[in-house]
Scaffold this motif. Structure first.
Motif, short mmCIF file in Angstrom:
data_model
loop_
_atom_site.label_atom_id
_atom_site.label_comp_id
_atom_site.label_asym_id
_atom_site.label_seq_id
_atom_site.Cartn_x
_atom_site.Cartn_y
_atom_site.Cartn_z
N LEU A 143 0.34 7.33 9.49
CA LEU A 143 1.36 8.37 9.36
C LEU A 143 2.34 8.06 8.24
O LEU A 143 2.74 8.96 7.48
N ALA A 144 2.73 6.80 8.11
CA ALA A 144 3.66 6.43 7.04
C ALA A 144 3.03 6.66 5.67
O ALA A 144 3.69 7.12 4.74
N GLY A 145 1.74 6.34 5.54
CA GLY A 145 1.04 6.58 4.28
C GLY A 145 0.98 8.06 3.94
O GLY A 145 1.16 8.45 2.78
N SER A 146 0.70 8.90 4.95
CA SER A 146 0.69 10.34 4.74
C SER A 146 2.04 10.83 4.23
O SER A 146 2.13 11.64 3.31
N PHE A 147 3.10 10.32 4.86
CA PHE A 147 4.45 10.76 4.50
C PHE A 147 4.80 10.40 3.07
O PHE A 147 5.25 11.24 2.28
N VAL A 148 4.60 9.12 2.69
CA VAL A 148 5.04 8.70 1.35
C VAL A 148 4.18 9.34 0.25
O VAL A 148 4.69 9.68 -0.82
N ALA A 149 2.88 9.51 0.51
CA ALA A 149 2.02 10.14 -0.49
C ALA A 149 2.40 11.61 -0.68
O ALA A 149 2.44 12.11 -1.81
N THR A 150 2.68 12.30 0.42
CA THR A 150 3.06 13.71 0.34
C THR A 150 4.41 13.88 -0.35
O THR A 150 4.57 14.76 -1.21
N VAL A 151 5.37 13.05 0.00
CA VAL A 151 6.67 13.10 -0.67
C VAL A 151 6.50 12.81 -2.17
O VAL A 151 7.12 13.48 -3.02
N GLY A 152 5.65 11.85 -2.49
CA GLY A 152 5.43 11.51 -3.89
C GLY A 152 4.87 12.65 -4.70
O GLY A 152 5.33 12.91 -5.82
N VAL A 153 3.90 13.38 -4.16
CA VAL A 153 3.26 14.44 -4.92
C VAL A 153 4.14 15.68 -5.02
O VAL A 153 4.02 16.47 -5.97
N VAL A 154 5.06 15.86 -4.06
CA VAL A 154 5.93 17.05 -4.04
C VAL A 154 7.22 16.83 -4.82
O VAL A 154 7.75 17.76 -5.45
N ILE B 288 0.84 -1.20 0.00
CA ILE B 288 0.00 0.00 0.00
C ILE B 288 0.88 1.25 0.00
O ILE B 288 0.61 2.22 -0.72
N LEU B 289 1.95 1.23 0.80
CA LEU B 289 2.86 2.38 0.83
C LEU B 289 3.48 2.61 -0.54
O LEU B 289 3.60 3.76 -1.01
N LEU B 290 3.88 1.52 -1.19
CA LEU B 290 4.47 1.64 -2.52
C LEU B 290 3.46 2.18 -3.52
O LEU B 290 3.76 3.04 -4.37
N GLN B 291 2.21 1.68 -3.44
CA GLN B 291 1.15 2.17 -4.33
C GLN B 291 0.90 3.67 -4.12
O GLN B 291 0.78 4.43 -5.08
N LEU B 292 0.81 4.07 -2.86
CA LEU B 292 0.57 5.48 -2.56
C LEU B 292 1.68 6.36 -3.12
O LEU B 292 1.43 7.38 -3.76
N PHE B 293 2.92 5.95 -2.88
CA PHE B 293 4.05 6.75 -3.37
C PHE B 293 4.04 6.83 -4.88
O PHE B 293 4.18 7.92 -5.46
N TRP B 294 3.87 5.70 -5.55
CA TRP B 294 3.93 5.68 -7.02
C TRP B 294 2.78 6.46 -7.64
O TRP B 294 2.99 7.25 -8.57
N ASN B 295 1.58 6.25 -7.14
CA ASN B 295 0.42 6.95 -7.71
C ASN B 295 0.56 8.46 -7.56
O ASN B 295 0.33 9.22 -8.51
N PHE B 296 0.95 8.92 -6.39
CA PHE B 296 1.07 10.36 -6.18
C PHE B 296 2.31 10.93 -6.86
O PHE B 296 2.33 12.11 -7.23
N LEU B 297 3.35 10.12 -7.05
CA LEU B 297 4.51 10.56 -7.81
C LEU B 297 4.10 10.86 -9.26
O LEU B 297 4.47 11.90 -9.82
N VAL B 298 3.33 9.95 -9.85
CA VAL B 298 2.87 10.14 -11.23
C VAL B 298 1.92 11.34 -11.33
O VAL B 298 2.02 12.16 -12.24
N ILE B 299 0.99 11.44 -10.38
CA ILE B 299 0.06 12.57 -10.37
C ILE B 299 0.83 13.89 -10.28
O ILE B 299 0.55 14.85 -11.01
N GLY B 300 1.81 13.95 -9.39
CA GLY B 300 2.61 15.16 -9.25
C GLY B 300 3.43 15.47 -10.49
O GLY B 300 3.70 16.64 -10.78
N ALA B 301 3.80 14.43 -11.26
CA ALA B 301 4.65 14.63 -12.43
C ALA B 301 3.87 15.08 -13.67
O ALA B 301 4.44 15.72 -14.55
#
Length: 379
Positions: free
Chosen positions: A261-272, A191-204
């Motif tokens: 909290l970990a999900g919040s962190f990885v999603a936020t880092v991904g989108v930024v 789930i953490l990996l999904q959150l990071f990847w999805n928001f990374l792509v959205i941010g990009a």
């Protein structure tokens, strides 16, 4: 205090006390850096705004990264970006801890029904305003307006293909593969990996700031089943009513709802992260890049796509929430109370703007719609 420390303190204050997303933050940035501190000239500030609006990612984060880099290099960019994100990250994470129980209160649930209509109105208003701006300033950038316009249309189509190739919803099967396996720990990591990847792509790939991200975020969370339509609309209203960049608010809450909290962190880092890297790469080369017609054509072609996505999101949400339209078989089942709130907001918006020559505060409109919802849905 060092320049990096001053930047951190200034952007933390701006992030904590600015409501309405990145575009609302621009006025505060101008006051602080042009008028008060005089660290930037007005021309340099306008260059910053042009970069922040023309590159993917949250406008507030783009602005912080650019100003920090210009004034104190990479360290300044990192400090400014972290500072502008911290207040909203903390506030939204705390809200996420009791959001579900908060919505279980009848009066709160009724208030959010009114707020949902307001969110649709705000998104539609933002799209219409951008559309008017496009009409007032056609796709004529750089030398040779006609040539740029042609390239803009081509690049717009190319941009759509690129978005679809990387769109999170089209990668659901990839996500399902990642979720395979047993064990709570493995599931949490996936789930953490999904959150990071999805928001990374959205941010990009998202242009136009937080509003430009709403359509992609909505399809992502609905496609993965992370939130329902109603929950998503309710949270957009909360994001509008809390300080900081809308994109960071969305990523923080959705991450918290799925993995704490970990999900919040990885999603936020991904989108930024994408916008942070892109701004660092182009900040020093802006004037050279803008000399090329192809760069101007790309930016000119992207803007109409962003506006179309925002308007399409508003229309889709409107059909579902206001019109009760879910499937062709089911047809329409209009919610007259939601339509009444929507219409009243439009009338008040028009009257206020005619009297003051400026749009009403989104926060004021949200608070008004909350009162209307609490009253109308209790009848």
């Amino acid at each position: 205090m060092s320049k990096t420390g001053e930047l951190f303190g200034t952007f933390f204050k701006i992030g904590a006390f600015s409501f309405g997303g990145g575009y609302a933050m621009v006025a505060l940035l101008e006051h602080e850096f042009v008028e008060e501190k005089r660290w930037l000239t007005r021309e340099e500030f306008l260059d910053m705004v042009a970069i922040a609006e023309s590159t993917p990612g949250p406008v507030a984060v783009n602005s912080a990264t650019y100003i920090g880099y210009k004034l104190a290099g990479v360290a300044g960019a990192a400090a400014s970006t972290l500072a502008v994100c911290l207040p909203s990250f903390a506030v939204i994470y705390l809200i996420s801890l009791f959001f579900d129980r908060f919505l279980q209160l009848t009066v709160v649930a009724n208030a959010f029904k009114g707020i949902q209509a307001c969110v649709i109105y705000l998104i539609l208003s933002a799209g219409v305003k951008m559309l008017k701006n496009l009409a007032a300033h056609p796709l004529q950038h750089g030398s040779g307006g006609g040539g740029v316009g042609g390239h803009g249309g081509l690049l717009c189509a190319g941009g759509k293909i690129f978005l679809h190739l990387l769109h999170p919803v089209l990668r659901r099967s990839w996500g399902a593969g990642l979720r395979s396996g047993s064990g709570e720990e493995r599931r949490h990591k996936m789930i953490l990996l999904q959150l990071f990847w999805n928001f990374l792509v959205i941010g990009a790939v998202s242009f136009g700031g937080g509003y430009g991200m709403i359509s992609l975020v909505r399809e992502t969370v609905l496609g993965h089943g992370w939130l329902t339509e109603s929950e998503f609309l309710s949270f957009i209203a909360v994001s509008e009513s809390t300080p900081g960049p809308l994109a960071v608010n969305m990523a923080t809450f959705i991450g918290a709802s799925q993995a704490g909290l970990a999900g919040s962190f990885v999603a936020t880092v991904g989108v930024v992260l994408p916008s942070f890297v892109i701004i660092l790469l182009i900040a020093a080369a802006l004037h050279s890049l803008m000399k090329y017609a192809g760069i101007n054509a790309f930016l000119a072609g992207v803007r109409p796509c962003v506006v179309a996505m925002i308007l399409a999101t508003a229309c889709t949400m409107g059909l579902s929430t206001l019109g009760g339209f879910t499937t062709l078989v089911g047809g329409f089942a209009p919610d007259m109370r939601a339509l009444a709130v929507f219409a009243l907001l439009g009338i008040l918006h028009f009257a206020y703007k005619k009297k003051t020559q400026k749009a009403p505060s989104p926060i004021g409109m949200i608070l008004l719609s909350a009162v209307l919802g609490a009253v109308l849905w209790s009848i």
